[in-house]
Structures are given as C-alpha cells and as structure tokens.
Write a protein that holds these residues in place. Structure first.
Motif, PDB file in Angstrom:
ATOM      1  N   ASP A 120     -53.647 -29.637   7.847  1.00 20.53           N
ATOM      2  CA  ASP A 120     -52.169 -29.359   8.263  1.00 20.53           C
ATOM      3  C   ASP A 120     -51.521 -28.067   8.547  1.00 20.53           C
ATOM      4  O   ASP A 120     -49.929 -28.256   8.957  1.00 20.53           O
ATOM      5  N   ALA A 121     -52.167 -27.491   8.827  1.00 30.48           N
ATOM      6  CA  ALA A 121     -51.946 -26.197   9.081  1.00 30.48           C
ATOM      7  C   ALA A 121     -50.994 -26.469  10.339  1.00 30.48           C
ATOM      8  O   ALA A 121     -49.838 -25.198  10.767  1.00 30.48           O
ATOM      9  N   PRO A 122     -51.699 -26.604  11.884  1.00 31.98           N
ATOM     10  CA  PRO A 122     -50.860 -26.832  12.719  1.00 31.98           C
ATOM     11  C   PRO A 122     -49.559 -27.738  12.874  1.00 31.98           C
ATOM     12  O   PRO A 122     -48.728 -26.835  13.685  1.00 31.98           O
ATOM     13  N   ALA A 123     -48.893 -28.148  12.007  1.00 28.80           N
ATOM     14  CA  ALA A 123     -48.235 -28.649  12.150  1.00 28.80           C
ATOM     15  C   ALA A 123     -47.107 -28.328  10.822  1.00 28.80           C
ATOM     16  O   ALA A 123     -45.787 -29.280  10.310  1.00 28.80           O
ATOM     17  N   ALA A 124     -47.389 -27.693   9.955  1.00 30.50           N
ATOM     18  CA  ALA A 124     -46.550 -26.989   9.196  1.00 30.50           C
ATOM     19  C   ALA A 124     -45.206 -26.939   9.847  1.00 30.50           C
ATOM     20  O   ALA A 124     -45.166 -25.844  10.949  1.00 30.50           O
ATOM     21  N   GLY A 125     -44.119 -26.259   8.915  1.00 34.49           N
ATOM     22  CA  GLY A 125     -42.222 -26.222   9.804  1.00 34.49           C
ATOM     23  C   GLY A 125     -42.960 -24.885   9.977  1.00 34.49           C
ATOM     24  O   GLY A 125     -43.296 -24.268   8.809  1.00 34.49           O
ATOM     25  N   PRO A 126     -42.277 -24.493  10.547  1.00 31.51           N
ATOM     26  CA  PRO A 126     -42.056 -22.731  11.008  1.00 31.51           C
ATOM     27  C   PRO A 126     -41.615 -22.459  10.958  1.00 31.51           C
ATOM     28  O   PRO A 126     -40.819 -20.776  10.711  1.00 31.51           O
ATOM     29  N   GLY A 127     -40.342 -22.692  10.164  1.00 27.84           N
ATOM     30  CA  GLY A 127     -39.149 -21.970   9.193  1.00 27.84           C
ATOM     31  C   GLY A 127     -38.058 -21.944  10.781  1.00 27.84           C
ATOM     32  O   GLY A 127     -38.622 -21.671  12.029  1.00 27.84           O
ATOM     33  N   GLU A 128     -36.773 -21.554  10.017  1.00 31.30           N
ATOM     34  CA  GLU A 128     -35.869 -21.904  11.230  1.00 31.30           C
ATOM     35  C   GLU A 128     -34.136 -21.475  10.198  1.00 31.30           C
ATOM     36  O   GLU A 128     -34.303 -21.577   9.278  1.00 31.30           O
ATOM     37  N   VAL A 129     -33.648 -20.452  11.331  1.00 30.06           N
ATOM     38  CA  VAL A 129     -32.436 -20.285  10.815  1.00 30.06           C
ATOM     39  C   VAL A 129     -31.664 -21.444  11.649  1.00 30.06           C
ATOM     40  O   VAL A 129     -30.845 -21.440  12.509  1.00 30.06           O
ATOM     41  N   VAL A 130     -30.390 -21.806  10.242  1.00 28.11           N
ATOM     42  CA  VAL A 130     -29.495 -23.086  10.772  1.00 28.11           C
ATOM     43  C   VAL A 130     -28.292 -22.413  10.057  1.00 28.11           C
ATOM     44  O   VAL A 130     -27.446 -21.295   9.035  1.00 28.11           O
ATOM     45  N   ARG A 131     -27.054 -22.421  11.358  1.00 25.62           N
ATOM     46  CA  ARG A 131     -26.051 -21.613  11.210  1.00 25.62           C
ATOM     47  C   ARG A 131     -24.966 -22.756  11.399  1.00 25.62           C
ATOM     48  O   ARG A 131     -24.627 -23.335  12.061  1.00 25.62           O
ATOM     49  N   ALA A 132     -24.131 -22.785  10.414  1.00 20.51           N
ATOM     50  CA  ALA A 132     -22.345 -23.709  10.253  1.00 20.51           C
ATOM     51  C   ALA A 132     -21.522 -23.440   9.205  1.00 20.51           C
ATOM     52  O   ALA A 132     -21.527 -22.869   8.494  1.00 20.51           O
ATOM     53  N   ALA A 133     -19.769 -23.802  10.234  1.00 20.90           N
ATOM     54  CA  ALA A 133     -18.547 -23.870   9.662  1.00 20.90           C
ATOM     55  C   ALA A 133     -19.230 -24.367   8.507  1.00 20.90           C
ATOM     56  O   ALA A 133     -19.292 -25.296   8.353  1.00 20.90           O
ATOM     57  N   LYS A 134     -17.848 -24.648   7.458  1.00 19.16           N
ATOM     58  CA  LYS A 134     -18.310 -25.765   6.173  1.00 19.16           C
ATOM     59  C   LYS A 134     -19.591 -25.487   5.303  1.00 19.16           C
ATOM     60  O   LYS A 134     -19.491 -26.520   4.922  1.00 19.16           O
ATOM     61  N   GLY A 135     -20.721 -25.224   6.161  1.00 12.75           N
ATOM     62  CA  GLY A 135     -22.226 -25.581   5.884  1.00 12.75           C
ATOM     63  C   GLY A 135     -22.585 -26.536   6.095  1.00 12.75           C
ATOM     64  O   GLY A 135     -23.236 -27.537   5.701  1.00 12.75           O
ATOM     65  N   ALA A 136     -22.005 -26.821   7.218  1.00 14.91           N
ATOM     66  CA  ALA A 136     -22.588 -28.335   8.107  1.00 14.91           C
ATOM     67  C   ALA A 136     -23.625 -28.442   8.724  1.00 14.91           C
ATOM     68  O   ALA A 136     -23.072 -28.584  10.014  1.00 14.91           O
ATOM     69  N   PHE A 137     -24.513 -28.491   7.813  1.00 10.81           N
ATOM     70  CA  PHE A 137     -25.839 -27.424   8.929  1.00 10.81           C
ATOM     71  C   PHE A 137     -25.878 -29.491   9.453  1.00 10.81           C
ATOM     72  O   PHE A 137     -26.369 -30.502   9.164  1.00 10.81           O
ATOM     73  N   TYR A 138     -26.696 -29.173  10.234  1.00 13.80           N
ATOM     74  CA  TYR A 138     -27.533 -30.209  11.473  1.00 13.80           C
ATOM     75  C   TYR A 138     -26.673 -30.967  11.797  1.00 13.80           C
ATOM     76  O   TYR A 138     -26.791 -32.426  11.426  1.00 13.80           O
ATOM     77  N   ASN A 139     -25.110 -30.402  11.904  1.00 16.94           N
ATOM     78  CA  ASN A 139     -24.426 -31.053  12.703  1.00 16.94           C
ATOM     79  C   ASN A 139     -23.309 -32.480  11.641  1.00 16.94           C
ATOM     80  O   ASN A 139     -23.232 -33.200  11.606  1.00 16.94           O
ATOM     81  N   GLY A 140     -23.709 -32.055   9.880  1.00 14.35           N
ATOM     82  CA  GLY A 140     -23.345 -32.554   9.192  1.00 14.35           C
ATOM     83  C   GLY A 140     -22.020 -32.746   9.079  1.00 14.35           C
ATOM     84  O   GLY A 140     -21.084 -32.156   9.690  1.00 14.35           O
ATOM     85  N   GLY A 141     -21.531 -32.886   7.800  1.00  6.88           N
ATOM     86  CA  GLY A 141     -20.172 -32.664   7.614  1.00  6.88           C
ATOM     87  C   GLY A 141     -20.649 -31.825   6.262  1.00  6.88           C
ATOM     88  O   GLY A 141     -21.309 -31.097   6.456  1.00  6.88           O
ATOM     89  N   PRO A 142     -19.248 -31.535   6.128  1.00  9.77           N
ATOM     90  CA  PRO A 142     -18.444 -29.806   5.180  1.00  9.77           C
ATOM     91  C   PRO A 142     -19.978 -30.362   4.272  1.00  9.77           C
ATOM     92  O   PRO A 142     -19.834 -31.573   3.738  1.00  9.77           O
ATOM     93  N   MET A 143     -20.297 -28.852   3.644  1.00  9.26           N
ATOM     94  CA  MET A 143     -21.272 -29.165   2.609  1.00  9.26           C
ATOM     95  C   MET A 143     -19.810 -29.055   1.476  1.00  9.26           C
ATOM     96  O   MET A 143     -18.462 -28.578   1.052  1.00  9.26           O
ATOM     97  N   ASP A 144     -20.572 -30.250   0.126  1.00 12.21           N
ATOM     98  CA  ASP A 144     -18.984 -30.611  -0.510  1.00 12.21           C
ATOM     99  C   ASP A 144     -20.671 -31.211  -1.987  1.00 12.21           C
ATOM    100  O   ASP A 144     -21.525 -32.179  -1.567  1.00 12.21           O
TER     101      ASP A 144
END
Lengths: 203, 361
Positions: free
Chosen positions: B174-198
């Motif tokens: 599984d190692a080659p496909a392991a998630g490499p990690g990433e930084v996500v940044r969003a106003a209102k916590g709307a990560f991945y272009n979603g709605g505001p975090m609530d």
C-alpha cells in the motif's frame, strides 16, 4: 410479471426458464462488477448465473427478490479479483484513472453530474481502499448494488445489525476524509431519509 | 444544491458511467447458462420448501429496530430513561467528568489567534494480503473569527502497526499509494470548496435526557443497536475536538443514560495520555470506547477494541481496530501555504458547491 422466486421455482422442472432470471438481472450484476473491478465484469456476470443455476435448489422460495442472492454469489466471485480491485482504487487515489480524466474533461465541458463525481474522488477512494474488505462489501452493495439493509444482510449472510454496524463504520471513515465529521450535521441536513427508515421497519 | 453533499451521494456517482455489458457478452453469458441448463432437464432438482434462514430476524433485532422507529418521536419522550442507564459506577464517574467539564473553561481564542485541533487517527487497513494499522494525523487551525481563513494540515499517511508477515506485506504494497499529505486552506472552513464549516452544535439540546432522545432519533435504524449507535454518535461528536464545555457535559450526561455502558478501563492510555474508558460491549466482538480525563472532563479520544478472535482477521484480541486522540491548544499563528482543494486539485463549478477537479491536465 412473475417474481424472481416464481421463475426459480419454475426452473426446477424447466431449467431453461432460468434464462428469464438472467435477462432480468444480468445487466445489474455486470454493472456492479464493472464498477468494482472493470474488465473482468463479463466473466463475473456469466459465472454468477452459472453458480446461481447450480444452487437454485437452495434458493429460499419465501424471498421474492433474487438480487441479494445474486449479489452474494457475485461478491464471492469478486474476492478472486481483489488485486485488480485494489489497483482500481489506487488508480483513483493517484488521480491517473480514466474516471478522473473523464471527470476533468466534463468539468471543462460543464456537465454538472460529472462535476459532482470529481469532488474529492481521491479522498473517497483513499478511504474505501483502506477499509476492511467486509466493510467495503457492505458499503458498495448498499451504495452501488442499491440494496436496503435487509438486502445487504441477505447478500452477506450476516444479521441486519451487523450490516448497520459495518455501514456505520464505513460511512464514518468516509466522513472523516472530508473533515465534516460531526454527526449533528447529518441530522441537520436530513441525510438520513427514506431508505434508512424503510430498512429499520423491515428489520 | 446541498453544499454539504453527503458521502453516500458522492459514492453513488463514482464510476456511475461504466459501460453496459455488450450484446456479445450478454449473448455469451446466456448461451453458457442455457448450455448448463440443457443436460439438467433429465434430473430436475428437488425443491426445498420453506427453507428458513435462521438467526437474523431474531426478536432482539426486531425489537430494537421497532423501538427505534416507533418510540423516538421527540426529545422529551423517547428511548432515554425508562430502560435504565449506564452502570452505577460509570454513571457516577461520568457525572463527575461532566462537573469537571463545566468548571474547565473553554480555551479563549483572542483576535488573530487560532484554535489548533490536533488529531492523531489510526485505522485498520485491509487488502488482499492482510491487515495493518495506519496513521493519519492532522492539525486544523480555526481562526478566532470563523469567517477568516482556516488551515488544515493533513500529514502523510504512515504505517502505525503491523501484525506479522502478511500484514507487513500489505503495508508495503500500500505504501506507494499512501496519502502524501497536503495543506488545505479555506475561508469559513469551507475545505475542498464545500460549504462553511458548521458542526451543528447549536441545534443540540443541552438537557442530557433530551439530548439522548435526540441522538436516538437521529441514529434510528443505524448500527448494531440503538445504544451502540448512541455511543458512536457521542464519540464522533466529541472527537471533533471543538465541542463547547456545556455541550461536552451534556454529552457525558447522555452517555450515562445509555444502558450497558460501563467503565471498561480505569487507566486507559491513548497517545500517551491516561483516562477512564467508558464502553459498551455489544456482543459482536467489538467495543466502542470513549476515553475521558476525569480531572478536567476533557475527552482524550476514542477507540474500538477487538474483543474476539477473527473479528478482524490478523488483529489480535485486545488490540484496537482504530482510535482517535484529540488535543486542542490556542496558537498565535497558522502555517502558511495550502489551497482550497489541496494538492493537485482546483475548485470548479460554483463557489461552495463542493466541487474540485484534478489540476494540470
């Protein structure tokens, strides 16, 4: 129209009648196998019905709908293709799969349905790839096989409660990947609608 | 469009455009079937009428499902209360944790500061070779003003624990496909272009009895039993790490009202911190536990323990098939960098529509 169980009963004396069951359900079994492993779906479809035919005496006549039974056979056959399935999920994770390319292309063309499929497909695939096989079976039978809890329970030959438990764990893993992991949100947005209620009554 | 599109809706759209079976494949399958059917004409099989599948429409399941459906009509009248509650020692300990939670004030995030919610998560990963435990840690930086930019640092996926050669083999595969990690940044916590975090905390009753009825209703028909579903709801809510003190106390109160909940470990250690584990043994070989620091009333984390051999092939009894430990601290800054959709993905479609697609193609 005859129920599935009527067709199977008839096929006990008239084996060729079993072809009616094939005509009715071959496409959905193919579709399910194709979504899970891709190319070998033709073989899974054919084999599923051969195995079903041989075991038709064991089919419970009280059950009208043969789909959970057929999915059970297909699920067992799919186990031989684990490696292929794992590769398919890895492909999605890596973003190199045809699906991703299609989604991207459609994104450019502005097809909303396919756009939805592009949402963090990678995140979903990561979660699905790494969940225990039995949780994955339950999840995919529910989501792709379009069975209710009772149907999944029949297909996996486990109690309905176990299906609930596995689905809950699987969905929780998917939710965690999106960062939206507070259960109160689901309630607010009414995601637990019709199907769950029906399943609860059916339990 | 529902900006908080749920994970099942999304999953149903994955690979939903696979090709139908070709006419040739359908014909070949049909011919093979008829071929198999032909010689069988001579010896028709005997029907086995009334073959009952034993075991799964037991009274217990019927009663549980029926109760969940029929009785959870409101927050005041419902499943909570009349069936008893947690065992006395657990209820007592939870009452003290609730009292401590109320007196421990929530961290104050000053202007320009962030609440850092650090999550260490371990989950069982299974493939064709075996099962191992994988880590995925993350830190979410929540700004004092929720309208500002949030940052979510997702660490690379790593192997947490293996169980012998088969398990090691799987981890290596599984190692080659392991998630490499990433930084996500969003106003209102709307990560991945979603709605505001609530998190939806405002809508939860603070009275423990009403809260528990709410939870039973929210999870009606899910999980192995209403009580286990309730324990999981409480665990899932607490592990967000951002539950305000008053609600945390209410959740402990609600947990004290769940029949079958007991103290399963008085000194449970999770990620180096020790607390009291409260759990419910469902009889399915797994136990969901919630671990609380009794001195502060803070939730340390949650875990799911394997109680029986073979529940998760390869994972020994006493090990967990997953755990999450959560800590929160107030910090003066958040890491730089990160994009709305994470590495290699760009937002597409309407803002907040939950749509990201692969970039650079």
């Amino acid at each position: 129209m005859s129920t599935d169980s009527e067709i199977i009963r008839r096929s006990r004396d008239t084996p060729a009648a079993f072809a009616e069951l094939y005509d009715r359900h071959a496409a959905i079994i193919h579709r399910y196998a194709s979504r899970r492993i891709g190319e070998a779906a033709d073989d899974i479809m054919s084999e599923t019905f051969l195995v079903a035919f041989e075991r038709r005496a064991a089919f419970d006549e009280n059950v009208m709908d043969a789909r959970p039974w057929l999915y059970a056979i297909a699920t067992t056959l799919l186990k031989k293709h684990r490696r292929q399935e794992a590769r398919a999920w890895r492909g999605l994770v890596a973003g190199g799969a045809a699906e991703q390319a299609d989604a991207d292309q459609d994104a450019v063309n502005g097809h909303d349905d396919r756009l939805d499929a592009a949402i963090g497909i990678r995140r979903l695939a990561t979660a699905i790839r790494r969940m225990p096989a039995r949780d994955r079976d339950a999840l995919l039978l529910y989501a792709w096989g379009d069975l209710d809890y009772e149907g999944v329970a029949r297909a996996l030959d486990v109690p309905v409660g176990t299906v609930r438990s596995r689905l809950n764990r699987a969905r929780r893993q998917l939710r965690q990947e999106s960062g939206r992991n507070a259960p109160a949100q689901e309630v607010e947005h009414g995601h637990e609608s019709g199907r769950t209620d029906t399943a609860a009554q059916g339990a | 469009m529902d900006t908080n599109q749920d994970e099942l809706t999304l999953l149903r759209k994955v690979r939903d455009d696979v090709a139908e079976p070709s006419r040739a494949a359908l014909n070949a399958g049909r011919a093979a079937l008829l071929d198999a059917a032909a010689p069988a004409v001579a010896k028709p099989v005997k029907p086995r009428r009334g073959l009952k599948r034993a075991g799964w429409t037991t009274l217990g399941v019927v009663a549980a499902g029926g109760l969940a459906t029929a009785l959870v009509l409101g927050n005041v009248i419902g499943l909570a209360g009349w069936r008893g509650g947690a065992d006395p020692a657990a209820a007592d300990s939870l009452a003290r944790a609730a009292a401590a939670a109320i007196t421990t004030s929530d961290p104050v995030v000053g202007p320009g500061q962030y609440l850092e919610v650090s999550t260490r998560a371990v989950y069982a990963s299974t493939g064709e070779s075996g099962t191992y435990l994988a880590h995925q840690d993350g830190q979410m930086y929540i700004p004092a003003d929720h309208n500002d930019e949030w940052v979510w640092v997702r660490d690379p996926e790593t192997v947490a624990k293996t169980f012998g050669p088969a398990s090691e083999k799987q981890a290596a595969e599984d190692a080659p496909a392991a998630g490499p990690g990433e930084v996500v940044r969003a106003a209102k916590g709307a990560f991945y272009n979603g709605g505001p975090m609530d998190w939806g905390f405002d809508g939860l009753p603070r009275d423990p009895h009403q809260l528990l009825n709410y939870i039973y209703r929210a999870r009606a028909g899910q999980d192995v039993s209403p009580d286990t579903a309730a324990v999981r709801f409480i665990a899932d809510t607490l592990r967000t790490g951002v539950v305000p003190a008053d609600l945390r106390a209410s959740l402990y109160g609600a947990l004290a009202g769940v029949p079958g909940v007991s103290i399963s470990d008085r000194a449970a250690t999770l990620d180096g911190r020790t607390g009291v584990a409260f759990g419910r043994d469902e009889g399915n070989g797994l136990r969901q536990e919630i671990i609380i620091d009794p001195a502060t009333g803070l939730m340390i984390g949650e875990r799911e323990l394997v109680l029986r051999d073979g529940v998760l092939p390869g994972v020994p009894v006493g090990d967990s098939m997953g755990w999450t430990a959560v800590t929160t601290t107030v910090v003066d800054s958040a890491p730089d960098g990160g994009t709305l959709c994470g590495t290699g993905m760009l937002p597409v479609g309407p803002v907040g529509g939950g749509q990201c697609a692969g970039a650079g193609k």
